[in-house]
Design a protein around this motif. Structure first.
Motif, PDB file in Angstrom:
ATOM      1  N   GLY A 118       0.818  -1.197   0.000  1.00 42.85           N
ATOM      2  CA  GLY A 118       0.000   0.000   0.000  1.00 42.85           C
ATOM      3  C   GLY A 118       0.849   1.243   0.000  1.00 42.85           C
ATOM      4  O   GLY A 118       2.091   1.178  -0.057  1.00 42.85           O
ATOM      5  N   GLU A 119       0.178   2.387   0.045  1.00 41.44           N
ATOM      6  CA  GLU A 119       0.871   3.660   0.043  1.00 41.44           C
ATOM      7  C   GLU A 119       0.522   4.458   1.297  1.00 41.44           C
ATOM      8  O   GLU A 119      -0.598   4.376   1.803  1.00 41.44           O
ATOM      9  N   PHE A 120       1.497   5.253   1.749  1.00 36.23           N
ATOM     10  CA  PHE A 120       1.337   6.034   2.968  1.00 36.23           C
ATOM     11  C   PHE A 120       1.881   7.440   2.745  1.00 36.23           C
ATOM     12  O   PHE A 120       2.850   7.638   1.996  1.00 36.23           O
ATOM     13  N   SER A 121       1.264   8.407   3.399  1.00 35.20           N
ATOM     14  CA  SER A 121       1.851   9.744   3.472  1.00 35.20           C
ATOM     15  C   SER A 121       2.653   9.831   4.761  1.00 35.20           C
ATOM     16  O   SER A 121       2.277   9.246   5.772  1.00 35.20           O
ATOM     17  N   VAL A 122       3.764  10.547   4.712  1.00 33.72           N
ATOM     18  CA  VAL A 122       4.618  10.728   5.891  1.00 33.72           C
ATOM     19  C   VAL A 122       4.761  12.222   6.136  1.00 33.72           C
ATOM     20  O   VAL A 122       5.212  12.966   5.253  1.00 33.72           O
ATOM     21  N   ARG A 123       4.378  12.654   7.321  1.00 33.65           N
ATOM     22  CA  ARG A 123       4.469  14.062   7.691  1.00 33.65           C
ATOM     23  C   ARG A 123       5.374  14.219   8.905  1.00 33.65           C
ATOM     24  O   ARG A 123       5.322  13.402   9.829  1.00 33.65           O
ATOM     25  N   ILE A 124       6.204  15.246   8.879  1.00 39.96           N
ATOM     26  CA  ILE A 124       6.970  15.652  10.056  1.00 39.96           C
ATOM     27  C   ILE A 124       6.245  16.851  10.648  1.00 39.96           C
ATOM     28  O   ILE A 124       6.189  17.921  10.020  1.00 39.96           O
ATOM     29  N   MET A 136       5.493  22.122  12.450  1.00 33.95           N
ATOM     30  CA  MET A 136       5.606  22.123  10.988  1.00 33.95           C
ATOM     31  C   MET A 136       4.284  21.613  10.413  1.00 33.95           C
ATOM     32  O   MET A 136       4.125  20.416  10.166  1.00 33.95           O
ATOM     33  N   PRO A 137       3.335  22.495  10.193  1.00 38.82           N
ATOM     34  CA  PRO A 137       2.003  22.041   9.786  1.00 38.82           C
ATOM     35  C   PRO A 137       1.924  21.485   8.368  1.00 38.82           C
ATOM     36  O   PRO A 137       0.990  20.746   8.046  1.00 38.82           O
ATOM     37  N   ASP A 138       2.905  21.809   7.504  1.00 38.99           N
ATOM     38  CA  ASP A 138       2.798  21.427   6.092  1.00 38.99           C
ATOM     39  C   ASP A 138       3.950  20.568   5.592  1.00 38.99           C
ATOM     40  O   ASP A 138       4.059  20.315   4.390  1.00 38.99           O
ATOM     41  N   CYS A 139       4.820  20.119   6.472  1.00 35.42           N
ATOM     42  CA  CYS A 139       5.999  19.344   6.067  1.00 35.42           C
ATOM     43  C   CYS A 139       5.592  17.906   5.751  1.00 35.42           C
ATOM     44  O   CYS A 139       5.220  17.140   6.643  1.00 35.42           O
ATOM     45  N   GLU A 140       5.680  17.528   4.476  1.00 32.48           N
ATOM     46  CA  GLU A 140       5.165  16.219   4.046  1.00 32.48           C
ATOM     47  C   GLU A 140       5.930  15.732   2.824  1.00 32.48           C
ATOM     48  O   GLU A 140       6.498  16.524   2.064  1.00 32.48           O
ATOM     49  N   THR A 141       5.939  14.420   2.622  1.00 28.81           N
ATOM     50  CA  THR A 141       6.563  13.856   1.419  1.00 28.81           C
ATOM     51  C   THR A 141       5.820  14.349   0.178  1.00 28.81           C
ATOM     52  O   THR A 141       4.604  14.512   0.182  1.00 28.81           O
ATOM     53  N   THR A 142       6.573  14.570  -0.893  1.00 21.30           N
ATOM     54  CA  THR A 142       5.987  15.098  -2.118  1.00 21.30           C
ATOM     55  C   THR A 142       5.220  14.042  -2.901  1.00 21.30           C
ATOM     56  O   THR A 142       4.542  14.364  -3.882  1.00 21.30           O
ATOM     57  N   ALA A 143       5.320  12.797  -2.495  1.00 16.53           N
ATOM     58  CA  ALA A 143       4.583  11.695  -3.126  1.00 16.53           C
ATOM     59  C   ALA A 143       4.333  10.630  -2.067  1.00 16.53           C
ATOM     60  O   ALA A 143       5.064  10.554  -1.071  1.00 16.53           O
ATOM     61  N   THR A 162       4.163 -11.028  12.702  1.00 16.83           N
ATOM     62  CA  THR A 162       5.032  -9.882  12.425  1.00 16.83           C
ATOM     63  C   THR A 162       5.235  -9.723  10.919  1.00 16.83           C
ATOM     64  O   THR A 162       5.516 -10.694  10.215  1.00 16.83           O
ATOM     65  N   LEU A 163       5.101  -8.477  10.457  1.00 17.23           N
ATOM     66  CA  LEU A 163       5.323  -8.135   9.056  1.00 17.23           C
ATOM     67  C   LEU A 163       6.530  -7.210   8.967  1.00 17.23           C
ATOM     68  O   LEU A 163       6.683  -6.293   9.782  1.00 17.23           O
ATOM     69  N   THR A 164       7.379  -7.424   7.989  1.00 22.42           N
ATOM     70  CA  THR A 164       8.572  -6.587   7.823  1.00 22.42           C
ATOM     71  C   THR A 164       8.696  -6.151   6.366  1.00 22.42           C
ATOM     72  O   THR A 164       8.139  -6.775   5.456  1.00 22.42           O
ATOM     73  N   GLY A 165       9.466  -5.091   6.158  1.00 21.37           N
ATOM     74  CA  GLY A 165       9.701  -4.621   4.801  1.00 21.37           C
ATOM     75  C   GLY A 165      10.706  -3.490   4.781  1.00 21.37           C
ATOM     76  O   GLY A 165      11.243  -3.081   5.819  1.00 21.37           O
ATOM     77  N   THR A 166      11.000  -2.993   3.592  1.00 19.72           N
ATOM     78  CA  THR A 166      11.860  -1.828   3.403  1.00 19.72           C
ATOM     79  C   THR A 166      11.158  -0.865   2.447  1.00 19.72           C
ATOM     80  O   THR A 166      10.257  -1.253   1.704  1.00 19.72           O
ATOM     81  N   TYR A 167      11.600   0.392   2.462  1.00 17.19           N
ATOM     82  CA  TYR A 167      10.976   1.403   1.604  1.00 17.19           C
ATOM     83  C   TYR A 167      11.933   2.560   1.386  1.00 17.19           C
ATOM     84  O   TYR A 167      12.925   2.726   2.107  1.00 17.19           O
ATOM     85  N   HIS A 168      11.631   3.377   0.389  1.00 16.11           N
ATOM     86  CA  HIS A 168      12.401   4.580   0.097  1.00 16.11           C
ATOM     87  C   HIS A 168      11.520   5.799   0.328  1.00 16.11           C
ATOM     88  O   HIS A 168      10.342   5.810  -0.046  1.00 16.11           O
ATOM     89  N   LEU A 169      12.090   6.824   0.915  1.00 19.30           N
ATOM     90  CA  LEU A 169      11.363   8.071   1.144  1.00 19.30           C
ATOM     91  C   LEU A 169      11.625   9.046   0.000  1.00 19.30           C
ATOM     92  O   LEU A 169      12.784   9.298  -0.348  1.00 19.30           O
ATOM     93  N   PRO A 170      10.548   9.610  -0.582  1.00 20.59           N
ATOM     94  CA  PRO A 170      10.746  10.690  -1.559  1.00 20.59           C
ATOM     95  C   PRO A 170      11.083  11.985  -0.831  1.00 20.59           C
ATOM     96  O   PRO A 170      11.145  12.023   0.404  1.00 20.59           O
TER      97      PRO A 170
END
Length: 201
Positions: A118-124, A136-143, A162-170
């Motif tokens: 699946g896909e997720f948004s990541v916000r700081i 930081m109200p608007d700091c978010e991944t661009t995709a 338990t589920l595991t995986g790896t991913y790349h952050l845009p």
């Protein structure tokens, strides 16, 4: 010689014929409804560029599993979490992170193994030093972030696993003066993630 058929025999024959017509018209079988499963999700993700672990959960996870085909869909909800690390190796820093599911998670359960993507948004949502934070109200991944999670062959639907995986952050955007620093530190490396799903007792 005439053969007389009783009324009761005629009525019985008509009933049999009617039942036969109903059987022909009716579907051969109805597919079973998906099994609904509820879990509590906890875990962590390791940000390689920062050498920081972000705790995940606890949060509810709802799964619909078709036991005939093994197909499944899932919805996971994770609360905001805080990670602490030493920026540049010496500056005590904290960051608040919010991960939200985008769309539906889908996958399979076969031979005790779960594969789900699946896909997720990541916000700081905050960054700070020495206990003082800057929102930081608007700091978010661009995709959206694409993540695939896999279990070993011991996953039990009633108990979890338990589920595991790896991913790349845009890249991140709208993080103010910290945008360039954040992108330099966390964009691109292969980050790891682990999620424990515990079934309701």
């Amino acid at each position: 010689m005439r053969i007389r058929v009783s009324r009761s025999f005629s009525a019985g024959a008509a009933a049999v014929a009617a039942c036969g017509a109903l059987l022909i018209a009716a579907p051969l079988g109805n597919a079973a409804a998906p099994t609904e499963l509820s879990y509590t999700a906890t875990g962590s993700t390791h940000l390689a560029g920062l050498e920081a672990d972000v705790p995940l959960g606890p949060g509810p996870t709802e799964v619909e599993l078709d036991l005939d085909t093994g197909n499944l869909t899932a919805d996971i909800s994770l609360p905001e979490s805080t990670t602490e690390f030493n920026l540049f190796g010496f500056l005590p820093t904290h960051a608040k992170v919010k991960i939200d599911q985008v769309g539906e998670l889908s996958g399979t359960y076969q031979d005790g193994i779960v594969n789900v993507s699946g896909e997720f948004s990541v916000r700081i949502t905050e960054v700070g030093h020495f206990g003082f934070g800057i929102p930081m109200p608007d700091c978010e991944t661009t995709a959206p972030v694409a993540i695939t999670l896999t279990s070993d062959d011991s996953f039990l639907p009633a108990e979890g696993g338990t589920l595991t995986g790896t991913y790349h952050l845009p890249e991140f955007a709208d993080c103010g003066v910290d945008t360039a620093i954040i992108n330099a530190l966390v964009v691109g490396p292969e980050h790891s993630i682990s999620i424990d799903l515990a079934g309701a007792a």
